[in-house]
Design a protein around this motif. Structure first.
Motif, PDB file in Angstrom:
ATOM      1  N   VAL A 594       0.900  -6.614 -10.261  1.00 29.99           N
ATOM      2  CA  VAL A 594       0.159  -6.276  -9.040  1.00 29.99           C
ATOM      3  C   VAL A 594       0.984  -5.423  -8.078  1.00 29.99           C
ATOM      4  O   VAL A 594       0.651  -5.303  -6.905  1.00 29.99           O
ATOM      5  CB  VAL A 594      -0.355  -7.550  -8.333  1.00 29.99           C
ATOM      6  N   ASP A 595       2.021  -4.783  -8.594  1.00 27.65           N
ATOM      7  CA  ASP A 595       2.830  -3.912  -7.748  1.00 27.65           C
ATOM      8  C   ASP A 595       2.004  -2.722  -7.278  1.00 27.65           C
ATOM      9  O   ASP A 595       1.302  -2.076  -8.062  1.00 27.65           O
ATOM     10  CB  ASP A 595       4.043  -3.417  -8.534  1.00 27.65           C
ATOM     11  N   SER A 596       2.094  -2.406  -5.978  1.00 31.07           N
ATOM     12  CA  SER A 596       1.257  -1.349  -5.411  1.00 31.07           C
ATOM     13  C   SER A 596       2.071  -0.191  -4.841  1.00 31.07           C
ATOM     14  O   SER A 596       1.554   0.599  -4.056  1.00 31.07           O
ATOM     15  CB  SER A 596       0.356  -1.919  -4.311  1.00 31.07           C
ATOM     16  N   LEU A 597       3.353  -0.066  -5.211  1.00 30.23           N
ATOM     17  CA  LEU A 597       4.151   1.048  -4.706  1.00 30.23           C
ATOM     18  C   LEU A 597       3.599   2.377  -5.212  1.00 30.23           C
ATOM     19  O   LEU A 597       3.368   2.553  -6.414  1.00 30.23           O
ATOM     20  CB  LEU A 597       5.609   0.912  -5.131  1.00 30.23           C
ATOM     21  N   HIS A 598       3.383   3.306  -4.296  1.00 33.14           N
ATOM     22  CA  HIS A 598       2.850   4.627  -4.632  1.00 33.14           C
ATOM     23  C   HIS A 598       4.028   5.576  -4.825  1.00 33.14           C
ATOM     24  O   HIS A 598       4.483   6.247  -3.895  1.00 33.14           O
ATOM     25  CB  HIS A 598       1.943   5.112  -3.499  1.00 33.14           C
ATOM     26  N   THR A 599       4.520   5.663  -6.044  1.00 32.18           N
ATOM     27  CA  THR A 599       5.743   6.433  -6.288  1.00 32.18           C
ATOM     28  C   THR A 599       5.526   7.929  -6.098  1.00 32.18           C
ATOM     29  O   THR A 599       6.451   8.647  -5.702  1.00 32.18           O
ATOM     30  CB  THR A 599       6.296   6.146  -7.690  1.00 32.18           C
ATOM     31  N   ASP A 626       7.340   4.875   8.950  1.00 34.46           N
ATOM     32  CA  ASP A 626       7.881   3.586   8.515  1.00 34.46           C
ATOM     33  C   ASP A 626       7.089   2.963   7.378  1.00 34.46           C
ATOM     34  O   ASP A 626       7.232   1.778   7.084  1.00 34.46           O
ATOM     35  CB  ASP A 626       7.908   2.610   9.700  1.00 34.46           C
ATOM     36  N   TRP A 627       6.231   3.754   6.746  1.00 39.37           N
ATOM     37  CA  TRP A 627       5.407   3.215   5.652  1.00 39.37           C
ATOM     38  C   TRP A 627       6.286   2.796   4.485  1.00 39.37           C
ATOM     39  O   TRP A 627       7.210   3.504   4.091  1.00 39.37           O
ATOM     40  CB  TRP A 627       4.415   4.299   5.219  1.00 39.37           C
ATOM     41  N   ASP A 628       5.978   1.626   3.920  1.00 35.52           N
ATOM     42  CA  ASP A 628       6.713   1.160   2.749  1.00 35.52           C
ATOM     43  C   ASP A 628       6.180   1.760   1.454  1.00 35.52           C
ATOM     44  O   ASP A 628       6.625   1.414   0.363  1.00 35.52           O
ATOM     45  CB  ASP A 628       6.699  -0.368   2.660  1.00 35.52           C
ATOM     46  N   HIS A 629       5.213   2.662   1.568  1.00 41.10           N
ATOM     47  CA  HIS A 629       4.620   3.379   0.439  1.00 41.10           C
ATOM     48  C   HIS A 629       3.890   2.454  -0.532  1.00 41.10           C
ATOM     49  O   HIS A 629       3.757   2.763  -1.725  1.00 41.10           O
ATOM     50  CB  HIS A 629       5.665   4.235  -0.295  1.00 41.10           C
ATOM     51  N   ARG A 630       3.378   1.361  -0.003  1.00 37.90           N
ATOM     52  CA  ARG A 630       2.574   0.445  -0.816  1.00 37.90           C
ATOM     53  C   ARG A 630       1.106   0.570  -0.416  1.00 37.90           C
ATOM     54  O   ARG A 630       0.786   0.618   0.761  1.00 37.90           O
ATOM     55  CB  ARG A 630       3.055  -1.003  -0.651  1.00 37.90           C
ATOM     56  N   ASN A 631       0.262   0.598  -1.407  1.00 34.61           N
ATOM     57  CA  ASN A 631      -1.185   0.654  -1.173  1.00 34.61           C
ATOM     58  C   ASN A 631      -1.735  -0.760  -1.058  1.00 34.61           C
ATOM     59  O   ASN A 631      -2.374  -1.280  -1.979  1.00 34.61           O
ATOM     60  CB  ASN A 631      -1.881   1.398  -2.322  1.00 34.61           C
ATOM     61  N   GLU A 632      -1.474  -1.386   0.085  1.00 34.70           N
ATOM     62  CA  GLU A 632      -1.991  -2.726   0.340  1.00 34.70           C
ATOM     63  C   GLU A 632      -3.245  -2.629   1.211  1.00 34.70           C
ATOM     64  O   GLU A 632      -3.385  -1.700   2.014  1.00 34.70           O
ATOM     65  CB  GLU A 632      -0.930  -3.582   1.027  1.00 34.70           C
ATOM     66  N   PRO A 633      -4.177  -3.590   1.089  1.00 33.02           N
ATOM     67  CA  PRO A 633      -5.448  -3.481   1.819  1.00 33.02           C
ATOM     68  C   PRO A 633      -5.300  -3.301   3.318  1.00 33.02           C
ATOM     69  O   PRO A 633      -6.081  -2.577   3.940  1.00 33.02           O
ATOM     70  CB  PRO A 633      -6.154  -4.796   1.465  1.00 33.02           C
ATOM     71  N   ALA A 638      -1.452   3.710   4.236  1.00 36.04           N
ATOM     72  CA  ALA A 638      -2.024   3.980   2.916  1.00 36.04           C
ATOM     73  C   ALA A 638      -3.373   4.667   3.037  1.00 36.04           C
ATOM     74  O   ALA A 638      -3.689   5.590   2.277  1.00 36.04           O
ATOM     75  CB  ALA A 638      -2.148   2.686   2.122  1.00 36.04           C
ATOM     76  N   ALA A 639      -4.189   4.224   3.996  1.00 36.54           N
ATOM     77  CA  ALA A 639      -5.489   4.865   4.208  1.00 36.54           C
ATOM     78  C   ALA A 639      -5.295   6.331   4.574  1.00 36.54           C
ATOM     79  O   ALA A 639      -5.972   7.221   4.024  1.00 36.54           O
ATOM     80  CB  ALA A 639      -6.267   4.129   5.295  1.00 36.54           C
ATOM     81  N   PHE A 640      -4.364   6.611   5.486  1.00 34.99           N
ATOM     82  CA  PHE A 640      -4.146   7.998   5.914  1.00 34.99           C
ATOM     83  C   PHE A 640      -3.567   8.843   4.787  1.00 34.99           C
ATOM     84  O   PHE A 640      -3.997   9.982   4.555  1.00 34.99           O
ATOM     85  CB  PHE A 640      -3.220   8.033   7.133  1.00 34.99           C
ATOM     86  N   TYR A 641      -2.598   8.326   4.062  1.00 28.36           N
ATOM     87  CA  TYR A 641      -1.990   9.106   2.987  1.00 28.36           C
ATOM     88  C   TYR A 641      -3.028   9.455   1.924  1.00 28.36           C
ATOM     89  O   TYR A 641      -3.132  10.615   1.489  1.00 28.36           O
ATOM     90  CB  TYR A 641      -0.824   8.371   2.329  1.00 28.36           C
TER      91      TYR A 641
END
Length: 840
Positions: A594-599, A626-633, A638-641
């Motif tokens: 369930v890793d959500s990192l957006h590499t 400061d985004w952790d680059h994870r696509n979490e709900p 994440a929404a903006f990216y």
């Protein structure tokens, strides 16, 4: 959701009369009696004359069935009966699709679907396969069909399922036909189609060439796999097949009007229902990996798998166990895992000795040929050859039967005359002056020749070690899959199976001139022993995630259209970290799933932060700092990216027009290369030019879209509000009538993840943010303790709307949770809620 599934029944209920009738019927069906009438009997005793001895079917609270029998044929009789109890509508719908008979169910709106499927001849091929199979396989298929038919004999109409009540509107004289082994074998063709190869990429390259884009620029859109950034599954020195590196060929020199003949091929994908998922969707794939005992808490391997398929309702998979009460040569099955309704055996899972998983290998096994057709002949090497001609009749509920002529070359069926409205047909009617030969398109595909995949499934179910597993894999013709393996002796392995063509001239990346036999396939396929295979690698880890299977030194051409390795590399990195902190256990594998990192976003974000923006866009961009680059709900960043990414693609690749750029792994890799090359011509656009200017315009457009969708405060934006899943019923879920869809669809639920993240909840950037492809199940197998394994299904085991097990796993799946997997008889009986005894 903004969807993203092809519409199987877009025009089933057209017209005022049909709408009123359907709503009236729905009102009558909503009574408790009508809804529950088709729910299966799961306790007590039922008589099945087809059995030779009593069989027990144990179900837990999730409706997962475990079958116990003394005899192998009885085991599959009971599996057929159990599948039919829970999923018969799904089975019946699927067999109508694979046979090209959906218009019999739903009327004239499905004729186009049937034309294409009859033209390709999935069922004709399946009918030929039965005689090629081993005697045991034939017996098991016959037994399974007998079990299905035992259920059919006592169930018609509403007693079969709610869907049959609705079907009466369009096919009120419909009667369920007996099940046959061919019905099961034809499903393997649907598997092969949805997981089949690079047909879309091959067509797209050729159409871009026809549009006037030069070959060099097209190749920039299809770059080589980045082995310097992302690992391959195997290294050539690990396996056979070493030799000269396979070179990529140039596009054949084809007449312009011949290329134009390809324009209608999108109609094939549009017409054929998505039984496993959108067959033209790059997010169809999977993750799997295996970690050897040297790295685990127990000292024995862990095996993990999550096939990425369409978001269907019910789920593609049916969880079950098949157990001989005593393991003997005559009854060798003690298997638990995920099955397909309509197909006997377990497709992915474990037995008492081994475990196995699949991901899509995706070699190039589909080639298009431009054919010169003259009447009922076609031209090869300057000589005319007769076309093979078959006459078909398509029955149409509520309409006139249609007579269809199917024409084939020695390579395969001609698709370009499959639709009267197709561009493929029209191109031959208006040839360019000076060239009076009409051009048509034929398809060569490994799945259109009879094969032995059914043998492979049963052989895997009863395999006990690496040698017997590889022998089973050698019979797995189509679709070609990455197979990962582990056993309770501590061994792990990888095997690539399947028919991979050996071509004469060309490499299959571009449509070939059918009038030149040099482009034909050779008579033999790549030898099985030269396909990639790894056993007990020194690293103790094998990862497959649709990335390139081989490195540059492998001596054969498999394909160039790989996934570009973002998921695979991330899994490798996560496993390296976990092993360094090790030893690892089941919970560690679940966290990776369930890793959500957006590499890819890690590569793009620095360029976005340097682009000149102001106002609300500047405020929104601050989310990325400061985004952790994870696509979490809950992530606003994440929404903006992802909104920026969606807007960037048409701005950057405006030359492609409606053909567009794939927003998944290929687009990610191409954009990462272009970001490093600000002078590239791709940055010169019709409306905006320059790297920084294009990035700024994409962010401005993203802010405009998100303000409309989510409000004007960027801090309140959430990825989960955009990225939702509605599990959509394959046949009635897109009827266009709200009450009908309410009956069968479930959701929406929000989920973490995204395209080409390890948690691969795929979405189509050209259409919206809704989830179109999913990890259709997740499993972790513990070879040290089978009952410590875990699993989850997308929706639930039942196919009956409103049954407690219809969607009881959906919320858990969305949260990334798993369920304990009872495998041994002791654990299964402890978890049992209902026991049904089937007696002769």
């Amino acid at each position: 959701m903004g969807v993203l599934r092809k519409r199987v029944l877009l025009r089933v209920f057209l017209g005022f009369v049909a709408t009123v009738a359907s709503l009236a019927l729905i009102a009558s069906l909503l009574g408790v009696w009508a809804v529950r009438r088709s729910f299966p009997t799961t306790s007590g005793e039922l008589a099945l004359a087809e059995l030779s001895a009593p069989v027990s079917v144990l179900r837990d609270e999730r409706g997962v069935a475990h079958v116990y029998a003394d005899d192998a044929e009885d085991l599959f009789v009971a599996q057929g009966f159990t599948h039919a109890q829970d999923r018969f509508w799904e089975m019946d719908f699927r067999r109508h699709v694979t046979a090209g008979r959906t218009a019999e169910l739903f009327g004239p709106g499905q004729v186009e679907t049937d034309i294409y499927l009859r033209t390709m001849g999935w069922r004709r091929v399946a009918e030929q396969e039965y005689d090629l199979l081993e005697e045991d396989t034939q017996r098991y298929l016959d037994a399974y069909a007998a079990g299905v038919n035992a259920w059919i004999d006592d169930n018609q109409g509403l007693s079969a399922s709610l869907e049959y009540g609705l079907l009466g509107i369009t096919a009120d004289d419909y009667t369920v036909e007996p099940w046959t082994p061919t019905d099961s074998l034809a499903w393997l063709k649907a598997m092969a189609w949805d997981l089949g190869g690079n047909l879309q990429d091959e067509t797209q390259r050729a159409l871009l060439l026809a549009d006037g884009l030069d070959e060099e620029r097209i190749e920039e859109l299809y770059p080589a796999y980045p082995t310097e950034k992302h690992a391959t599954i195997t290294d050539t020195d690990e396996h056979s097949g070493a030799g000269t590196e396979a070179d990529l060929g140039c596009a054949p020199d084809l007449p312009e009007e011949a290329l134009a003949a390809l324009g209608g091929l999108s109609g094939v994908h549009d017409a054929i229902p998505d039984l496993l998922g959108p067959s033209d969707d790059p997010d169809l794939g999977s993750n799997s990996w295996v970690v050897s005992g040297e790295h685990t808490e127990t000292g024995l391997p862990l095996l993990t798998n999550d096939p990425h398929l369409g978001a269907s309702m019910p789920s593609t998979w049916y969880q079950m166990g098949l157990h001989c009460t005593e393991l003997t040569e005559e009854c060798p099955f003690d298997t638990s895992g995920f099955s397909f309704s309509g197909l006997p055996g377990v497709v992915i899972g474990q037995n008492e000795s081994i475990a196995w998983g699949f991901t899509n290998l995706n070699p190039d096994v589909m080639d298009l040929y431009l054919e010169r057709v003259e009447g009922d002949d076609y031209v090869v090497d300057g000589e005319r050859r007769p076309l093979e001609i078959i006459e078909e009749t398509i029955a149409v509920s509520g309409g006139q039967d249609l007579e269809l002529t199917v024409r084939s070359t020695h390579r395969g069926p001609i698709l370009s005359t499959a639709s009267a409205g197709s561009n493929l047909r029209r191109v031959g009617e208006n040839p360019r002056e000076g060239d009076d030969a009409p051009y048509q398109v034929s398809l060569r595909w490994t799945a259109l020749q009879p094969g032995t995949t059914a043998d492979a499934i049963f052989s895997m179910n009863r395999a006990r070690d690496w040698d017997t597993f590889r022998e089973a894999a050698s019979r797995f013709d189509v679709p070609s899959q990455n197979l990962v393996y582990a056993d309770n002796e501590g061994n792990i392995g990888y095997q690539a199976p399947g028919l991979v063509p050996v071509r004469g001239k060309g490499d299959g990346r571009w449509p070939a001139p059918g009038w030149d036999s040099d482009y034909d396939w050779e008579d033999e396929f790549l030898p099985f022993d030269e396909l990639p295979s790894v056993y007990n690698p020194e690293s103790g880890v094998i990862v497959t995630a649709n990335e390139s299977v081989v490195d540059e030194d492998y001596g054969h051409f498999l394909t160039s259209d790989w996934n570009y390795g973002y998921r695979g590399q991330r899994i490798n990195d996560l496993l390296d970290e976990a092993i360094a902190d090790g030893p690892v256990g089941v919970a560690d594998m679940e966290r990776v799933l369930v890793d959500s990192l957006h590499t890819s976003a890690l590569e793009v974000t620095p360029y976005l932060l340097d682009a000149p923006v102001e106002g609300t866009t500047a405020k929104a961009r601050e989310l990325l700092v400061d985004w952790d680059h994870r696509n979490e709900p809950d992530s606003a960043a994440a929404a903006f990216y992802n909104a920026t990414w969606r807007q960037l693609l048409p701005l950057l690749f405006d030359e492609l027009g409606e053909r567009g750029m794939d927003g998944r792994s290929r687009g990610m890799h191409v954009v990462s290369q272009l970001l490093e090359d600000p002078d590239s011509a791709w940055w010169e656009g019709r409306e905006v030019s320059g790297r920084e200017e294009v990035l700024a315009a994409a962010m401005d457009a993203a802010v405009e879209e998100l303000t409309e969708l989510l409000g004007d405060d960027p801090a309140d934006w959430r990825w989960g509000d955009l990225h939702t899943l509605t599990a959509t019923h394959e046949s009635f879920g897109t009827s266009g009538i709200g009450p009908v869809e309410w009956l069968f669809n479930r959701g929406p639920v929000e989920s973490a993840g995204g395209s080409d993240l390890v948690n691969a909840t795929g979405w189509n950037a050209s259409e919206g943010y809704g989830i179109t492809t999913v990890p259709s199940m997740r499993m972790v197998v513990d070879l040290a303790d089978r009952d410590s394994s875990t699993w989850i299904n997308l929706t639930g085991n039942s196919g009956h709307a409103f049954h407690p097990n219809y969607d009881d796993q959906l919320e858990l799946w969305a949260e990334g949770a798993t369920l304990p997997w009872a495998v041994t008889e002791e654990a299964v009986r402890e978890a049992t809620e209902d026991e049904l005894t089937l007696v002769p």
